[in-house]
Structure formats: C-alpha cells, structure tokens
Design a protein around this motif. Structure first.
Motif, PDB file in Angstrom:
ATOM      1  N   MET A 212     -10.448   3.468  13.043  1.00  0.00           N
ATOM      2  CA  MET A 212     -10.710   2.714  11.825  1.00  0.00           C
ATOM      3  C   MET A 212      -9.914   1.410  11.791  1.00  0.00           C
ATOM      4  O   MET A 212      -8.745   1.374  12.121  1.00  0.00           O
TER       5      MET A 212
ATOM      6  N   SER B 105      -3.824   1.834   3.088  1.00  0.00           N
ATOM      7  CA  SER B 105      -4.190   0.465   2.735  1.00  0.00           C
ATOM      8  C   SER B 105      -5.672   0.323   2.405  1.00  0.00           C
ATOM      9  O   SER B 105      -6.054  -0.584   1.676  1.00  0.00           O
ATOM     10  N   VAL B 106      -6.519   1.210   2.916  1.00  0.00           N
ATOM     11  CA  VAL B 106      -7.942   1.125   2.576  1.00  0.00           C
ATOM     12  C   VAL B 106      -8.142   1.345   1.077  1.00  0.00           C
ATOM     13  O   VAL B 106      -9.013   0.769   0.450  1.00  0.00           O
ATOM     14  N   ASN B 107      -7.278   2.175   0.501  1.00  0.00           N
ATOM     15  CA  ASN B 107      -7.371   2.401  -0.937  1.00  0.00           C
ATOM     16  C   ASN B 107      -6.492   1.417  -1.717  1.00  0.00           C
ATOM     17  O   ASN B 107      -6.265   1.562  -2.903  1.00  0.00           O
TER      18      ASN B 107
ATOM     19  N   GLN C  99      -0.381   4.566  11.217  1.00  0.00           N
ATOM     20  CA  GLN C  99      -1.752   5.017  10.963  1.00  0.00           C
ATOM     21  C   GLN C  99      -1.888   5.517   9.521  1.00  0.00           C
ATOM     22  O   GLN C  99      -2.894   5.280   8.868  1.00  0.00           O
TER      23      GLN C  99
ATOM     24  N   TYR D  77      -0.136   4.468   7.035  1.00  0.00           N
ATOM     25  CA  TYR D  77      -0.095   3.238   6.241  1.00  0.00           C
ATOM     26  C   TYR D  77      -1.473   2.571   6.226  1.00  0.00           C
ATOM     27  O   TYR D  77      -1.943   2.104   5.184  1.00  0.00           O
ATOM     28  N   LYS D  78      -2.131   2.580   7.374  1.00  0.00           N
ATOM     29  CA  LYS D  78      -3.462   1.966   7.450  1.00  0.00           C
ATOM     30  C   LYS D  78      -4.437   2.697   6.531  1.00  0.00           C
ATOM     31  O   LYS D  78      -5.190   2.066   5.783  1.00  0.00           O
ATOM     32  N   VAL D  79      -4.414   4.021   6.586  1.00  0.00           N
ATOM     33  CA  VAL D  79      -5.317   4.789   5.714  1.00  0.00           C
ATOM     34  C   VAL D  79      -4.988   4.498   4.249  1.00  0.00           C
ATOM     35  O   VAL D  79      -5.876   4.298   3.425  1.00  0.00           O
TER      36      VAL D  79
ATOM     37  N   SER E 262       0.803  -1.223   0.000  1.00  0.00           N
ATOM     38  CA  SER E 262       0.000   0.000   0.000  1.00  0.00           C
ATOM     39  C   SER E 262       0.839   1.277   0.000  1.00  0.00           C
ATOM     40  O   SER E 262       0.351   2.344  -0.357  1.00  0.00           O
TER      41      SER E 262
ATOM     42  N   ARG F 121      -5.707   0.593 -11.077  1.00  0.00           N
ATOM     43  CA  ARG F 121      -6.649   1.499 -10.421  1.00  0.00           C
ATOM     44  C   ARG F 121      -7.579   2.126 -11.452  1.00  0.00           C
ATOM     45  O   ARG F 121      -7.578   3.347 -11.657  1.00  0.00           O
TER      46      ARG F 121
ATOM     47  N   TYR G 228      -8.980  -1.956   9.338  1.00  0.00           N
ATOM     48  CA  TYR G 228      -9.018  -2.466   7.971  1.00  0.00           C
ATOM     49  C   TYR G 228      -8.293  -3.797   7.933  1.00  0.00           C
ATOM     50  O   TYR G 228      -7.073  -3.868   7.941  1.00  0.00           O
TER      51      TYR G 228
ATOM     52  N   ILE H 145      -9.390   8.173  12.448  1.00  0.00           N
ATOM     53  CA  ILE H 145      -8.359   7.331  11.831  1.00  0.00           C
ATOM     54  C   ILE H 145      -7.934   6.247  12.805  1.00  0.00           C
ATOM     55  O   ILE H 145      -7.779   5.081  12.439  1.00  0.00           O
TER      56      ILE H 145
ATOM     57  N   SER I   9     -12.703   1.764  -4.906  1.00  0.00           N
ATOM     58  CA  SER I   9     -12.634   2.238  -3.515  1.00  0.00           C
ATOM     59  C   SER I   9     -12.730   3.759  -3.442  1.00  0.00           C
ATOM     60  O   SER I   9     -13.388   4.309  -2.567  1.00  0.00           O
TER      61      SER I   9
ATOM     62  N   ARG J  31      -5.572  -5.896   5.166  1.00  0.00           N
ATOM     63  CA  ARG J  31      -4.131  -5.728   5.333  1.00  0.00           C
ATOM     64  C   ARG J  31      -3.810  -5.516   6.810  1.00  0.00           C
ATOM     65  O   ARG J  31      -3.019  -4.666   7.175  1.00  0.00           O
TER      66      ARG J  31
END
Lengths: 547, 483
Positions: free
Chosen positions: B19, A395-397, A389, A391-393, A180, B301, B21, B16, B141, B24
C-alpha cells in the motif's frame, strides 16, 4: 500512476482467466433473491458468472423484481463471518422493546430498559471528571481563555493545562489534522505517564493515538494476519472485538481457555498445549492476546502469572498483545494492576528482544469517556520498518480525533497534589471506583445465591460473568425456539425485566457451559431493585423448566 | 544475535507493504525533517485549513464547549460567554444523547443527528432521506474503508477510480486486497469525466477476469478541482445502472465551489430527478464531512455517509461492522449536526456565522484564482482553474535533462521536482505520481489554503524556483520548450 498500472497488470495476471463480460452476465438465468442460509461464509464466486447470479437479471424484462448487485450473498465473506455479540441479537431486541416502551408501554411488564450489555458508564449516569471536562471545553473554545470571567468559573489548573495543550498544538489549531500518530506533545505527556506508572522509559514515537482502543487492535490484526494459516491466541471467554477482528482479517483464532474453577486463571500449560495443537494443525501462531483485568471475566493477573506469560511469548517467539484498558478498575485489596511492559522490563527483556503492544483507552477506568473515542497503543520491540508500516496505515485515516487525544493525555496526567483541582478530582475518582467495587460485590453475592448460578468475583474491569446450570427443559425449549440456550435465557430475562445482558456464547465458553455477561454499571441506588428483578426472574425461569 | 522478530518487515501482511499513501509520503517526511532543523515549511500537502491559520466558526465551538462542560449552562455568568442560541443548541444536542459526550452512541451515530442530516438532505435535494440509512463515521475515510471492505472479496473484485485520484482510494483498495481499475480524467477538457473511457476500462478489466463492482467519483474533484455538470452526472448514473456498479460519491467538497456556472449538484438529486429505473435501482453511497467546506474541522473526525438503494441485509452487515468499532466519536457527530443545521437568519448567532463563513469562502475563491493564474504564468506549467475543492494540480513539462537527473537519483521525475521545490522554498507539495497521472505527464498537488496575505509570496517563491529549475535543466527561457 506507473505503480497503479503495475499493480493492476500483476493482479490481472494472477487472476484466473475467466470469460467475463457484461453480456454473459445478462444472459444468465434469472434468480430471485434468496437470502443466504449460511451465516458464516458466503458461497464462492461462480467461475462462469462475473456478476453474481442474483444480481444478473438487470437487462431482462422490467416486470421482474429487481435485486441489487451487492447483496448479502455476495459481499465480502469475512464481513459476514464476523460476529459482535455486545451489540448483537439481544441488543437488537432491546431496541425494539425500547420503541414499544415509547409507543405502547402498557404491553410490557417493566417501565424501563436497563442496559447492562455494554461498558458505557456515562449512559447509566456516571458523571465525568470535572477537571477533564473543563480542559476539554477550554481547548474547544479557546476564546474563553481571553476573558477575565473565565477564572471565576474554571479552576486555575484547568486553565493552565488548556493553555499548555493549545500552545503545544502546531498553530494552536485544535481543528486541524494532527500528526497521524497523534499530537506530538500529547504523546510525550502519555509517555511520561507510562514512565511514572512503570518506572521504565517510554518513547513518544512508540505511541499511536487511536479513536478508542479498538482501531489499534484492528491495525495490529491487519498487520499480523497474512492469511488463514496465521493464528492469534485469544482467551476464552474473550471480548468479541478480538474474534470479530480476526474474522474480518481472515485469520484463525486459536483459543486458550481460562479456568473458571480457579477464578478464571490463566494457566501457561494450557497455552502450551493449545499452541502445540494449533501448530500441528498447520497454523502459524503469531501473537497472544491477554486481557488484564479480564473482559468479560474480571480477573486480575498476578505478577507471577504475568511473568510466565511473558516467558511463554519469549520462548515461542510470539507478539504479546496486551489489552490493558481496565488498568484503573481493580476492586480487591490483594491484587493490583501491573503492566506487561513493566513485567517484561523487570525480567530484563528490552526493546531489542521482546515484542509487545499495549492498548489503553479513555473509555473505562473512573473516567468512562466512551463517546469521545480516545485511546492509544504503545508499540515496543518491533523493527522500525514495521513501526513505519503501522504509521503508514494510520496515515491513511489521517489522524484520530483531537478531543479524544487531549482526553487521553489528561487520563495519563491527572491533577497532582497541590493543584487546585486535586481534591475534587480525587474525590470524584475514588467515589466512582469505590462505588464500582461495592456494586461488583453486591451483584456477585446476589448471583451466587441463585439456584444453579455460580459467579466468580470481579477483581477488576466492569463485568460479572456468572455461570448458569440450565435445566434440560430450558435447553430443549431453546432448541425448539431455534436459539442457543444462553441466548434463550437472556432473551427471557430481557422480556421479563428489561435488563439487557449478553449471552456467554458471544464471548465463547467451555462447550456445554452457559453464562451471561452483566456490567456492574447501573447506579448504586438502583442495584437492589435490579437484583430483585433478576432474582425473581431466575426463580420463575427455573421453576418453569425444572422437571 | 537477537532472534528474528515475529513481525519482521518481510512477515507482515503483504497488502500493507504494497500500500502506498502519498499525501503523507516521502515529501511529507522530508518536510517534517526540515522543519525539525528549523526551516520554515509551508505545508500545502494536506487539506488541513486550520493548520494554516483558518479560524473555526465561533458558534460551533461555543456549542461544543457547552456540551463538553454542561455545568457552564447553569452558571449565572453563562451569558457573558455564550449567546442564548448556542446554549439552546447545546441543550438540544445533549438531549439527543444518553450520557452526553462521554457515552457511546448507537453505532451508526446519534438518532437525533442522523435525523438532522436526513432533514438537511431533504432541503438540499428535494427528496426524502431516511435516517436509518445514514451512518455517522469518524471522518469520511472510515466510511470509505468500511464500504470498500464490504464490497471487495478478493483481488478479482475491481473498483473504478478516477486518475488522478485521492490516494485514500488506492490505499484502501490495496489494504483490503482488491484491484483498482483506473479511468482517466481528461486534463484537456478541464479534468472532465468521459463515459466512453469508463466503458473501455470496464471491458478491458473484465477481459482480465476482474469483476467491476464499484465506481468512485469525487465531485468537486480531488486533486483536480473540477465540478461535474448535471449532464455528466446523468451519464455516469446511466453507466453504473447499465454495468451494475455501485456508485461511491465522494462529495466532501460540496461547499467549496469557486465558479458560478456549475453549482454543486448531488448524485442523489440527479438520480432521483432521472426517475425510475435509476432512482430505484442505482446503488449509491454518498460521503460528506466536517473537515472541508468553510468548516475545515479536520481534527474532529466527523462525517456521514448516506446509503441509497442498498440491499437492506447489506445495510445490516454494515451496521454490524460499525458496531465492532462501538460508535463514532460524539463530539465529531455534533459537528456534523452543526454543519447540516447552522444558525438561521433571525437567530442571534446568524450574522456572525454568516460573516465568518462568507469570508472564508470568498477568500478561498480569490486564492484559487491567484494560484491558478500564478501557475499559468510560470514557464513550462499549465494549470486548469480550481473550480472547486481545495487544490491546484498544475502540469509541469519537465525538460529531458531533469528527467534524466531524476533517474540518476532513483526518483520519479515529479518527486525529484517537488523535493527540489521543498529544499529551495520550504513549500511542501505532493507529487502527481501519488495521485496517478497519464504516463509521461508530471504534476504536483498543492492546496489553496495558505492564507491570503501569504499567497503572493508563496507564488513568488514558487515562480523563482521554477525559473531557476527550468534554466538549470533546459537553458535560458525561450529555448525548446516554448516552441
């Protein structure tokens, strides 16, 4: 699931208790749709009506005109609040004219539209760098690499580079989602490029590849802004991505003004007083945005100035968000681009004591590969938990597009002396940059000759931001037409010449001053005729409105 | 001591932090670590076909390479590399742009591609589609995030999501500060969607002060693989009409169908077939992408969304938000163009295209069968057949002792199971808790994407692991759980 249920329960508790059922909505009085008169904030939700008033007539007689539950009056107010002038009102009008040009050209006084509203070089004829495109084509269709004939068409270093890139992607899969943050080997190449540029180390794990620079900016705003009390300092005039993103994330833009009289200078005492004022107003200022070279203002900061900005951020404990996407676009001999990372490191600040995010992109420079949406941000001096954090955001995309990732790695590692493509690459690069420099100069000189117009030179970036002294009559006429005066001017310019520029109000400006932004991107041979059109229009405009 | 960071973990945006996910998440991170240590990992956590060896379709890659390097078309040797129809197609796409792949397009995407999408929708559904209401996006997404951001004003705005669900939805709803209102798919009824349950959930949410504004459904299902029947879709549309709810139709797996009883039907077609008032009033947003199907072009994408019955001014607002991101990536847009308009019979590239795409789909169908059967042959595991999409979502009946052992390590029981599976076999899955599951049940999601020749070995590894796991925590087979 447990987590979801907990979240739900918690939120339900937080929510104020409201009697809300579908039947109460159905019984609400019928209203016809009335577009919101406010352009900023949508009205607050009525506490008695879970369905919005104008969407609540659904169970009534079918003879009533239906209006959907989701209307412009009840969508997210932050969406309504944000504005993005680069593709705003004037551009919308240009699209209408484009249509007219196609179907009814005789009604217009020009035969083409000249889009100077957006830094989109290849749409105005700038050619891509051959080496970059060779590599891109080979990566997209690796079947070419197996054919002998390929060597007759492609340069040997493009073949070698494509092979290297494909082999560095797990499974040689250019069609797969990557990590990601981006393909690891490409991040490593980019980090090496940053090291070569700055002379200080760069960690591939700090690089986040993004679909253009904008998503990175959004991610950082989203991360930094918790509520309306959180403020982000932005230069005025600014690139409206920042104001739009801050509005979308419901934060507060804390302006600081660039000084037009000193070539859009950035004065740290101005930063200090604006910060104090914001703090006194209860705003918790968290970050400072600097655009260098400037957009729309084109100035290139001196190292000394950059040092004092870094020191200011350090003293005030602010995150520095450095928009450095125009780093290759410098047109004057007495200035050069230096990254904020290099400045901070040379001042002795490190990963441990200075927070800096630097943005870069493949859309600008001499490459101008806007359409591919490639970019990166280098995130330094933040806790590893915070980086996690981000990286997490990301990864959602899932990941940014691979084609853009590859191009970003090429920009940060172009052909070198001795490579087959080096000479062609150098000629192409220098040709584009020197032509941009000449165009910037030509246009600024022409603008400065116009009555009531003053224009700082573009030391860098891709824009000029001339100031226009509008006659009283023009301001009155604008008011009568319900337009901001500079929008009125730009609209008249568009209608008369087909030249599309962006009003200064879209970037914000010192109240009472008027500007517009014009790109320096039209082809060089077209420049004289554009200048003539612009000058003729301006003279007539001034004549019309002068007392 | 260094001063506190501006952005310390406790001072970043709370949404954030909240959240989650899972695709991953913890398992993926551990798998990456193991891979670094040299262990062979079979990544079945993300629907990422090319990463597991699926080859891209030749025609699409030829066209995109030509668009990347248009000088190839002028080369006298071009026909050695490229069939004439690929060259013609590349020329067509370049004619749609103002400056090739390197120029920003309209923020909604190239008008030419949007028109091709509209034509495709007309062919698919038999109803006209307006290119002005089609937005191309950097993957589906992005579109989902833009829509949810538009829809959700604050935490009192709720969006119905299926449980189990693809965590993009829960994550994005959390990010934009809204409330997820769950509705449960019925595992016993092949992950069927029960409108009665939906109604209950809406009433319950409203009693808590939540305004339910949107409903997400995923057809074919992710992670559950079910294909909705037309009758089921009709009920859903009626429900959304009655309750005044926007439908978000995630139809990205529309080409991935592995049974013949229920072919894919789009929500838009069903809604249009139903006629007024539904066809004119139900607000619908449908999503499609180049990442799935037999294309599997995840890394590009490329995606689109289609808006139906959305208020024109709201469409303008969406356009404005899209414009801040300037434009979706142009190569991805061209892949969308290729997906909606692949080679046709009679064209030079058709036989190859047809052969390649058929081979992928037929193999996926066989793999779906191998996997479901494999899971169902395992002790304490039941698994609905993967009717569509790319995933298996088996239910694992975990012994009490395993649940207790999980508790001791501070992990959710299914996370515990999946971690053990990963350590023992290298198979990287996603625990059911990441998608949501009925309280007290445990699942995992695996893709059906490992290559066909690898599949028997993957299932053998899995079965061995599961046997050992169950023996360890429950005793030899034939004990309590089989009663």
């Amino acid at each position: 699931m447990r987590r979801l249920a907990q979240t739900l329960a918690k939120r339900a508790l937080q929510a104020k208790s409201r009697a809300s059922s579908s039947s109460s909505a159905a019984a609400a009085p019928c209203l016809t749709h009335t577009p919101s008169s406010t352009t900023t904030k949508a009205p607050a939700m009525s506490p008695n009506s879970p369905q919005e008033a104008n969407g609540s007539k659904r169970n009534l007689s079918s003879s009533i005109v239906w209006s959907p539950p989701i209307t412009v009056d009840n969508i997210n107010p932050q969406v309504l609040a944000c504005e993005y002038a680069v593709r705003g009102e004037i551009v919308a009008h240009a699209e209408r004219l484009q249509h007219k040009l196609l179907h009814n050209p005789s009604t217009l006084p020009f035969n083409e539209l000249i889009y100077c509203n957006i830094g989109n070089p290849q749409s105005l004829g700038q050619q891509p760098i051959t080496f970059f495109r060779e590599v891109a084509a080979l990566c997209d269709y690796p079947g070419l690499l197996d054919k002998d004939e390929t060597h007759g068409i492609f340069s040997s270093d493009s073949i070698a580079r494509a092979e290297k890139i494909i082999n560095s992607i797990p499974g040689r899969a250019t069609g797969a989602y990557s990590h990601s943050k981006g393909v690891k080997a490409l991040r490593a190449t980019i980090a090496e490029g940053i090291e070569r540029r700055d002379g200080y180390p760069s960690d591939p794990e700090d690089i986040f590849l993004t679909d253009g620079a904008s998503p990175g900016v959004h991610m950082m705003m989203q991360l930094t802004i918790r509520n309306q009390q959180d403020g982000i300092m932005c230069p005025i005039p600014q690139y409206p991505l920042y104001s739009a993103s801050i509005a979308l994330h419901d934060g507060t833009l804390v302006p600081y003004y660039l000084d037009e009289s000193t070539g859009w200078g950035l004065d740290v005492s101005e930063l200090k007083s604006r910060l104090q004022a914001a703090t006194a107003a209860g705003i918790n200022v968290r970050a400072l945005v600097v655009i260098n070279p400037g957009n729309p203002t084109g100035q290139v900061l001196s190292e000394q100035n950059q040092q004092s900005i870094v020191q200011f951020c350090k003293d005030e404990n602010l995150l520095l968000l450095a928009d450095e996407v125009y780093q290759e676009n410098v047109y004057v001999d007495n200035k050069k681009f230096t990254s904020f990372k290099k400045i901070a490191r040379s001042m002795g600040y490190t990963e441990k004591d200075f927070s800096l995010v630097s943005f870069h992109s493949i859309s600008k420079g001499y490459y101008g590969e806007c359409g591919r949406r490639g970019g990166y941000m280098e995130v330094t001096g933040l806790d590893s938990e915070v980086k996690d954090q981000i990286y997490k955001v990301a990864s959602v995309n899932l990941c940014s597009n691979i084609s853009g990732q590859i191009m970003m790695s090429l920009v940060m590692n172009p052909p070198k002396v001795g490579d087959e493509s080096f000479e062609l690459y150098t000629n192409e690069r220098d040709g584009i940059l020197s032509s941009l420099g000449r165009r910037a100069k030509m246009l600024a000189e022409a603008l400065n000759k116009l009555e009531g117009v003053t224009c700082n030179e573009a030391e860098g970036a891709m824009y000029l931001f001339p100031r226009i002294e509008l006659p009283e009559g023009a301001i009155k006429a604008a008011k009568a037409a319900g337009m901001v005066p500079d929008t009125f001017y730009c609209r008249r310019l568009l209608d008369a010449t087909g030249i599309v520029v962006v009003p200064g109000s879209g970037f914000r400006q010192v109240p009472g001053t008027w500007h517009f932004r014009i790109t320096i991107l039209p082809p060089e041979d077209k420049m004289p005729s554009i200048i003539t059109k612009l000058s003729t229009f301006h003279e007539r405009f001034m004549q019309e409105f002068q007392p | 001591m260094a001063p506190k960071k501006v952005l310390a973990p406790d001072t970043i945006n709370g949404n954030i932090k909240k959240m989650v996910y899972a695709v991953r998440g913890e398992l993926y991170i551990r798998a990456s670590e193991l891979q670094k240590q040299g262990k062979k990992i079979i990544f079945t956590n993300v629907g990422n076909p090319h990463a597991l060896g699926q080859k891209p379709l030749t025609f699409s890659r030829q066209v995109i390479a030509l668009c990347q390097a248009p000088f190839l078309m002028d080369d006298p040797n071009a026909d050695i590399f490229f069939p004439a129809d690929a060259i013609a197609r590349a020329k067509q796409y370049l004619s749609y742009t103002s400056g090739g792949l390197g120029a920003y397009s309209d923020s909604r995407g190239l008008p030419g591609i949007r028109k091709d999408v509209a034509d495709f929708l007309m062919r698919r559904d038999g109803y006209p589609s307006d290119p002005e209401l089609i937005f191309l996006t950097d993957g589906a997404s992005k579109g989902v995030a833009q829509l949810l951001n538009l829809l959700i004003r604050d935490e009192k705005d709720g969006v119905l999501c299926p449980i189990p669900q693809y965590p993009l939805y829960s994550a994005t709803i959390q990010l934009v500060g809204g409330t997820l209102v769950p509705y449960y798919l019925s595992e016993e009824a092949g992950w069927g969607l029960d409108v009665q349950d939906l109604k209950r959930q809406v009433v319950e949410a409203r009693m808590k002060g939540i305004t339910v504004r949107g409903l997400v459904f995923i057809n074919p299902g992710n992670p559950t693989g079910q294909c909705l029947s037309e009758a089921n879709l009709r009920e859903l549309i009626q429900f959304c009409h009655e309750e005044h709810i926007v439908m978000l139709a995630d139809e990205v797996y529309q080409l991935n169908i592995y049974q013949d009883e229920r072919p894919f039907v789009s929500a838009k077609k069903v809604m249009m077939d139903m006629g007024p008032p539904y066809s004119r009033e139900v607000e619908l947003v449908s999503f499609h992408t180049v990442s799935k199907g037999f294309w599997g072009e995840c890394g590009q994408r490329g995606a689109y969304l289609e808006l139906t019955n959305i208020h024109p001014k709201t469409v303008d607002e969406l356009y404005k938000v899209a414009s801040i991101a300037l434009s979706p990536n142009v190569p991805g847009q061209i892949f969308v163009g290729l997906m909606v308009n692949p080679p046709k019979p009679g064209e030079i590239s058709y036989p190859r295209y047809s052969e390649e795409s058929k081979a992928i789909l037929e193999s996926l169908r066989r793999r779906a069968r191998i996997m479901t059967d494999g899971f169902n042959s395992c002790r304490n595991i039941t698994c609905n057949f993967t009717e569509g999409a790319m995933y298996s979502f088996p239910k694992i009946k975990l012994p009490q002792a395993a649940i207790a052992a999980a508790k001791q390590t501070g992990k959710a029981p299914d996370v515990f199971y999946c971690l053990k599976l990963l350590e023992a076999t290298g198979i990287s899955t996603v625990p059911g808790s990441g998608f949501g599951q009925k309280e007290g049940t445990f699942h995992l999601r695996t893709t059906i994407l490992p290559s066909e020749d690898q599949m028997p070995e993957v299932m053998r590894l899995f079965k061995n692991f599961n046997d050992n796991f169950m023996s360890q925590y429950e005793g030899p087979s034939g004990a309590l759980s089989k009663l």
